[in-house]
Design a protein around this motif. Sequence first.
Motif, PDB file in Angstrom:
ATOM      1  N   GLY A   7       0.945  -1.057  -0.083  1.00 33.73           N
ATOM      2  CA  GLY A   7      -0.057  -0.057  -0.015  1.00 33.73           C
ATOM      3  C   GLY A   7       0.885   1.352   0.035  1.00 33.73           C
ATOM      4  O   GLY A   7       0.614   2.215  -0.606  1.00 33.73           O
ATOM      5  N   ARG A   8       1.919   1.427   0.982  1.00 39.18           N
ATOM      6  CA  ARG A   8       2.616   2.436   1.001  1.00 39.18           C
ATOM      7  C   ARG A   8       3.635   2.605  -0.344  1.00 39.18           C
ATOM      8  O   ARG A   8       3.546   3.731  -1.014  1.00 39.18           O
ATOM      9  CB  ARG A   8       3.830   2.510   2.017  1.00 39.18           C
ATOM     10  N   ALA A  11       1.219   3.931  -3.098  1.00 40.48           N
ATOM     11  CA  ALA A  11       0.990   5.640  -2.753  1.00 40.48           C
ATOM     12  C   ALA A  11       2.086   6.275  -3.422  1.00 40.48           C
ATOM     13  O   ALA A  11       2.043   7.321  -3.880  1.00 40.48           O
ATOM     14  CB  ALA A  11       0.609   5.628  -1.325  1.00 40.48           C
ATOM     15  N   ALA A  14       2.109   6.567  -6.886  1.00 41.49           N
ATOM     16  CA  ALA A  14       1.072   7.466  -7.414  1.00 41.49           C
ATOM     17  C   ALA A  14       1.746   8.976  -7.284  1.00 41.49           C
ATOM     18  O   ALA A  14       1.262   9.832  -8.125  1.00 41.49           O
ATOM     19  CB  ALA A  14      -0.311   7.509  -6.399  1.00 41.49           C
ATOM     20  N   ARG A  15       2.699   9.059  -6.429  1.00 40.19           N
ATOM     21  CA  ARG A  15       3.423  10.381  -6.526  1.00 40.19           C
ATOM     22  C   ARG A  15       4.510  10.384  -7.372  1.00 40.19           C
ATOM     23  O   ARG A  15       5.165  11.250  -7.586  1.00 40.19           O
ATOM     24  CB  ARG A  15       3.951  10.628  -5.096  1.00 40.19           C
ATOM     25  N   ALA A  61      -2.058   4.575 -10.661  1.00 40.41           N
ATOM     26  CA  ALA A  61      -1.728   4.342  -9.202  1.00 40.41           C
ATOM     27  C   ALA A  61      -2.547   5.276  -8.399  1.00 40.41           C
ATOM     28  O   ALA A  61      -2.969   5.084  -7.113  1.00 40.41           O
ATOM     29  CB  ALA A  61      -0.345   4.440  -8.751  1.00 40.41           C
ATOM     30  N   GLY A  62      -2.798   6.565  -8.688  1.00 38.53           N
ATOM     31  CA  GLY A  62      -3.486   7.245  -8.112  1.00 38.53           C
ATOM     32  C   GLY A  62      -4.872   7.097  -8.017  1.00 38.53           C
ATOM     33  O   GLY A  62      -5.659   7.536  -7.254  1.00 38.53           O
ATOM     34  N   TYR A  64      -6.115   3.989  -7.097  1.00 40.09           N
ATOM     35  CA  TYR A  64      -6.137   3.016  -6.055  1.00 40.09           C
ATOM     36  C   TYR A  64      -7.035   3.670  -4.861  1.00 40.09           C
ATOM     37  O   TYR A  64      -6.511   4.560  -4.555  1.00 40.09           O
ATOM     38  CB  TYR A  64      -4.705   2.364  -6.090  1.00 40.09           C
ATOM     39  N   ASP A  65      -7.788   2.731  -4.503  1.00 44.17           N
ATOM     40  CA  ASP A  65      -8.638   3.070  -3.279  1.00 44.17           C
ATOM     41  C   ASP A  65      -8.316   1.917  -2.262  1.00 44.17           C
ATOM     42  O   ASP A  65      -8.813   0.820  -2.436  1.00 44.17           O
ATOM     43  CB  ASP A  65     -10.122   3.178  -3.537  1.00 44.17           C
ATOM     44  N   PRO A  66      -7.604   2.192  -1.314  1.00 39.84           N
ATOM     45  CA  PRO A  66      -7.393   1.159  -0.184  1.00 39.84           C
ATOM     46  C   PRO A  66      -8.731   0.606   0.332  1.00 39.84           C
ATOM     47  O   PRO A  66      -8.502  -0.724   0.815  1.00 39.84           O
ATOM     48  CB  PRO A  66      -6.396   1.668   0.685  1.00 39.84           C
ATOM     49  N   PRO A  71      -3.643  -3.677  -2.621  1.00 40.58           N
ATOM     50  CA  PRO A  71      -2.984  -3.570  -3.774  1.00 40.58           C
ATOM     51  C   PRO A  71      -2.979  -4.765  -4.606  1.00 40.58           C
ATOM     52  O   PRO A  71      -3.173  -4.753  -5.983  1.00 40.58           O
ATOM     53  CB  PRO A  71      -1.709  -3.007  -3.206  1.00 40.58           C
TER      54      PRO A  71
END
Length: 181
Positions: A7-8, A11, A14-15, A61-62, A64-66, A71
Amino acid sequence: MTPPDQGRLLAAVARGDRAAFGALFHHFAPRVKAQLIRAGALADVADEISQDVMLAVWRRAGEYDPLRASPAAWIFTIARNRRIDRLRRERRPEMDPNDPELRPAETEDAEAALSRIQMSARLRGAVGALPKEQEEALVATLFSDRSYGDYAEESGLPLGTVKSRLRLAFARLRSELKEAL
């Protein structure tokens, strides 16, 4: 790799973190490929799809909704959908531009259209001029797609009578329309 790490990493991807994407890629690409092969894809096709999946992970990736999925579930869902898309494309036949069904219908010139319309009118008039019992037998068998036997049974007439009426109707139509040809 544990789920929180995934998950990290996602994220971070996504950045725009390339190192995080590299870690996700090395972890998931072989697993996605193996899953695709287990699902029936050939190795080279599975490799192609897994590359496409990982590119989609980089780009989306942006999104993605946890709260909706882990993931891994998100990535494997992308893989499943890409495989389905690939199968649909492969099953869709190639369009043959020379296929006669795809060519536009020949346009009818005005003279041919007028001739066809006049012939239709003559035929309708000739059928309408037949004696009632002949017209009825003709319409019931020829235009309604019933057999002579079915019509004979439904009308209560002997089969020979039905055939005689039709033979007479065709003879009259032939002589009536002979002039038109």
